[in-house]
Design an enzyme around this catalytic site. Structure first.
Site, short mmCIF file in Angstrom:
data_model
loop_
_atom_site.label_atom_id
_atom_site.label_comp_id
_atom_site.label_asym_id
_atom_site.label_seq_id
_atom_site.Cartn_x
_atom_site.Cartn_y
_atom_site.Cartn_z
N HIS A 9 1.09 -1.30 -0.07
CA HIS A 9 -0.07 -0.13 -0.06
C HIS A 9 0.83 1.40 0.13
O HIS A 9 0.69 2.14 -0.93
CB HIS A 9 -1.00 -0.10 1.38
CG HIS A 9 -1.75 1.02 1.44
ND1 HIS A 9 -3.08 1.19 1.17
CD2 HIS A 9 -1.46 2.44 1.72
CE1 HIS A 9 -3.59 2.39 1.24
NE2 HIS A 9 -2.58 3.16 1.73
N GLU A 10 1.83 1.30 0.99
CA GLU A 10 2.62 2.36 1.13
C GLU A 10 3.68 2.44 -0.22
O GLU A 10 3.82 3.77 -0.54
CB GLU A 10 3.28 2.50 2.43
CG GLU A 10 2.57 2.55 3.87
CD GLU A 10 1.39 3.42 3.76
OE1 GLU A 10 1.50 4.69 3.06
OE2 GLU A 10 0.36 3.64 4.42
N HIS A 48 1.77 4.27 -2.76
CA HIS A 48 2.33 5.92 -2.58
C HIS A 48 3.40 6.44 -3.22
O HIS A 48 3.50 7.21 -3.62
CB HIS A 48 1.84 6.29 -0.97
CG HIS A 48 0.62 6.24 -0.83
ND1 HIS A 48 -0.80 6.81 -1.24
CD2 HIS A 48 -0.18 5.49 0.39
CE1 HIS A 48 -1.63 6.62 -0.55
NE2 HIS A 48 -1.36 5.86 0.34
N HIS A 75 4.28 6.28 -6.65
CA HIS A 75 3.26 7.68 -7.26
C HIS A 75 4.02 8.74 -7.08
O HIS A 75 4.42 9.44 -8.16
CB HIS A 75 2.09 7.58 -6.80
CG HIS A 75 0.89 8.48 -7.12
ND1 HIS A 75 -0.11 8.85 -6.54
CD2 HIS A 75 0.95 9.13 -8.40
CE1 HIS A 75 -0.90 9.82 -7.38
NE2 HIS A 75 0.00 9.88 -8.52
#
Ligand SMILES: [Zn+2]
Length: 607
Positions: free
Chosen positions: A395-396, A399, A402
């Site tokens: 998940h992290e 980020h 991105h």
């Protein structure tokens, strides 16, 4: 008798293996380097007043004013990232607290020093400004940047009023700060027993693990003990939450917005119908959640299903346990469908110490990715050797990748991105991990376990975050209508909402009425709905990536590279999902129902 030696305690920051900590020296080699830039930025901020009043002279002056301002914001962000990461690695460290406070103050000064910019820009006649944007080539890189400001034309006050508000920034943030300090540093939780009968001091991280225990008495005790502490502080916590809501409502009101939600959502250029569609769609699909918790009660074979029974895996004891080293390997395999370029940057994150892995005393709870244009995208974790932590890692990493793609493909002014699109990059990775694990483990028991994890994730993200969003919107509206947000008022409504969401098959224990008091996201200003919309959008995007069509994968990577160069809704449309329509929500609930059916079949075979 319990002796201190029997208590499993968290290590202090100094006791943590440096290999498991992030390396912040690429940002600043040492404190002296930080101080030097700090002095430089302070002087630059003071000099910014010379820019005031210049931009109205013409397009060339406008370019030069914008660039003068960005030249100060950019290093200030670097200071901010460093100070906040330092602070979060040990929130009880006095030197780090001072560093963070000093930097926060500098940023407030910077904000107030440039508060005249938007009003001055908006004082230029709209037609004239449009002529400038067409005729001056040097303004071209700033056209969208300027539009995001002029879009809010009727909501920007006079230069003097905006300056006054900016100067009040520190004071208006006091409620939120108080909550953070209380929650992360001051609250002390009792000693409880873990799965092995070992005594352990409860913390946010330990709670997250114990609430998933397969032993009912362990999770019940963790739940009761955690809430006993929050209950003791409920009036203080109602006051901090209320103060924060009032700040949002005040700001929306003085800027002539209908309400705080409109103010928050229009800053991303997102129509409020996106929020309303989500709530409507979730309510329509509450029967699916009720069906899922019904299956939970049946499998756990409990006379009553309590709120503390909602996180234990219902498909047997988890066989899947990962050390951090093993988790890195799994993450690389699961994300391989995103292509070799993406994977090379994930490896870079692992090899360059961008991740702060384990929990220590005073470390900020939870997990996040944080970085700015001139820093690496760092990741804070509170690692536990379980499947949930593997999901948190991907998940992290979503980020951070991105951020990486954005900062490497956009100029500084578009080098960040809106939260609305942020949670999509992270949840797409989680969806890809689920798919990878379901393919990797064909045996029925593990399939059931992973499906259970997916269903719990959907429950926790789409249903639970929408519940939070509804609560958040309700309390903002109630405050605006003059209703005092007392602890009793908040708890009464929260309990009722909780009953609606989980239905009659779950006992809404009295403790859960206080849940609002411990959720940091209620301080984020209409943030949580984006977890739910993001999860639903990720479902569509992951299907596109998994189709194997390279064009679709490139659409996705192009979204990661877009930063804030366009409005979030437009960026997502090009990536392949139209979030102004309900189709993507319907698709997500259809996927949930399909996996619920699969899960139901599997577990009924096993019983
Ligand atoms: Zn996230």
């Amino acid at each position: 008798m319990l002796s201190l030696a029997d208590v499993k305690q968290l290590p202090t920051r100094a006791e943590v293996d440096p290999d498991l900590t992030w390396d912040l020296t690429p940002i600043f080699e040492n404190q002296a380097a930080f101080d030097q830039l700090f002095e430089q930025v302070s002087a630059q901020i003071a000099a910014l007043s010379q820019q005031q009043g210049r931009l109205k002279a013409g397009p060339k002056e406008l370019v030069s004013v914008i660039e003068a301002i960005l030249t100060v914001i950019r290093p200030a962000e670097k200071l901010y990232v460093y100070a906040s990461l330092k602070h979060d690695q040990d929130t009880s460290d006095a030197a780090n607290q001072a560093l963070s406070g000093r930097t926060q103050h500098l940023l407030t000064q910077l904000e107030s020093q440039i508060a005249w910019f938007d009003p001055e820009l908006l004082a230029v006649d709209a037609d004239e400004l449009n002529r400038w944007l067409v005729t001056e080539p040097k303004l071209k890189p700033y056209v969208h940047y300027i539009h995001t400001i002029t879009d809010a034309r009727e909501h920007v006050l006079s230069p003097a009023a905006e300056e006054l508000l900016a100067k009040a920034g520190d004071a208006l943030g006091a409620s939120s700060n108080t909550f953070s300090v209380l929650n992360d540093a001051d609250l002390e939780f009792p000693i409880v027993e873990d799965d092995d009968g070992q005594t352990v001091q409860l913390s946010q991280g330990v709670y997250d693990q114990l609430i998933q225990s397969t032993k009912p008495e362990v999770r019940k005790m963790a739940f009761k003990q955690l809430y006993s502490v929050y209950h003791q502080f409920r009036h203080t916590l109602a006051a901090t939450l209320s103060g924060n809501v009032k700040t949002h409502n005040f700001s929306a009101n003085v800027h002539h917005y209908q309400d705080a939600r409109q103010a928050a959502m229009s800053s991303n250029h997102i129509d409020e119908s996106v929020f309303d569609s989500l709530v409507t769609s979730v309510h329509e699909h509450l029967p699916l959640l009720h069906r899922y918790v019904g299956i939970r009660r049946q499998i756990l074979n409990l006379p009553e299903l309590h709120m503390y029974d909602l996180y234990t895996p219902i498909a047997g004891v988890p066989e899947l346990s990962y050390t951090f080293e093993e988790a890195k390997e799994e993450a690389l395999k699961a994300l391989a469908v995103l292509g070799p370029d993406y994977i090379s940057h994930v490896k870079e994150a692992f090899d360059s110490h961008w991740i702060d892995v384990v929990e220590n005393k005073g470390k900020r709870s939870g997990a996040y990715s944080s970085g700015m244009y001139d820093t690496a995208p760092y990741i804070l974790l509170n690692w536990q050797d379980n499947l949930e932590s593997l999901f948190t890692l991907v998940h992290e990493m979503g980020h951070s990748m991105h951020s990486y793609y954005t900062t490497h493909n956009q100029p500084y002014q578009y080098g960040d991105y809106a939260i609305f699109v942020a949670e999509i990059a992270s949840t797409t990775n989680e969806t890809l991990l689920t798919d990878y694990l379901l393919k990797k483990y064909p045996d029925k028991a593990t399939q059931a376990y992973i499906l259970n994890h997916y269903l719990d994730g959907f429950k926790g993200t789409v249903y639970r975050q929408t519940q939070f969003a509804e609560f958040e919107h309700f309390i903002h509206q109630q405050d605006a209508a003059g209703q005092p947000l007392t602890a009793d008022f908040l708890s009464e409504y929260y309990l009722k909402l909780n009953q609606t969401y989980y239905g009659d098959d779950v006992i809404s224990d009295p403790e859960i009425a206080d849940e609002w008091s411990r959720i940091p996201h209620f301080y984020y200003n209409y943030y949580v709905y984006q977890y739910a919309t993001g999860f639903a959008a990720a479902n569509t995007l992951a299907s596109r990536i998994l189709s194997g069509d390279e064009a679709k994968r490139n659409d996705y990577l192009n979204y990661l590279k877009s930063g804030s160069s366009d409005y979030p809704i437009e960026v997502m449309k090009r990536a392949g999902v139209d979030m102004t329509q309900v189709a993507y929500l319907d698709q997500a609930f259809a996927a949930f129902e399909k996996r619920l059916d699969q899960f139901s079949t599997l577990v009924n075979e096993n019983h």
